[in-house]
Write a protein that holds these residues in place. Structure first.
Motif: not given
Length: 151
Positions: A52-69
């Motif tokens: 969605n162009d109206d959002f900046v959506t990111v994730k935090a990753v370490s060693n292919n493990t999702l840490l946050g969103f």
């Protein structure tokens, strides 16, 4: 740890993360109606932040493990910020928040904080703008960060 833009393949993992964090930290603050409303609306709403162009959506990753969103709409409204319960307190939320703040030049960033996250946002310069509100049993506190015009 890396901050990366999300992609459609991340949806299941991010939904699982948000659901797990919500069960421990968010849902206990709601009545039954609020719990049902949250499950029916908030979890499916995550998908709207993807592609969605109206959002900046990111994730935090370490060693292919999702840490946050985290997601911000319109450059000035923080809609989601979740960190894996096991990794909270390690600066991941702060890093996600800072990434989103750095992605916009908006003077004011608003959000509706979950009751359990108020102290986090206060620590990062947000101020409570209204008394606690409730929508169909979902409790929240409106907050805002006013940024200085001086660079």
């Amino acid at each position: 740890m890396e901050i990366q833009r999300v992609n459609n393949e991340d949806l299941t993992a991010i939904t699982d993360l948000v659901e797990a964090v919500s069960k421990v930290a968010v849902l206990p603050h709601f009545n039954e109606q609020g719990k049902q409303e949250y499950i029916a609306r908030v979890l499916p709403d995550i998908k709207t932040t993807f592609d969605n162009d109206d959002f900046v959506t990111v994730k935090a990753v370490s060693n292919n493990t999702l840490l946050g969103f985290a997601a911000m709409r319109g450059g000035n409204y923080l809609t989601h910020l979740f960190v894996s319960h096991q990794t909270q307190g390690r600066g991941i939320g702060q890093t996600l928040l800072q990434y989103l703040l750095d992605s916009t030049d908006a003077q004011e960033i608003k959000l509706r904080s979950a009751v359990n996250a108020i102290d986090f946002y206060l620590k990062h310069g947000f101020e409570i703008t209204e008394q606690e509100g409730e929508f169909n049993g979902i409790r929240f506190v409106p907050m805002s960060l006013i940024r200085s015009t001086l660079s």
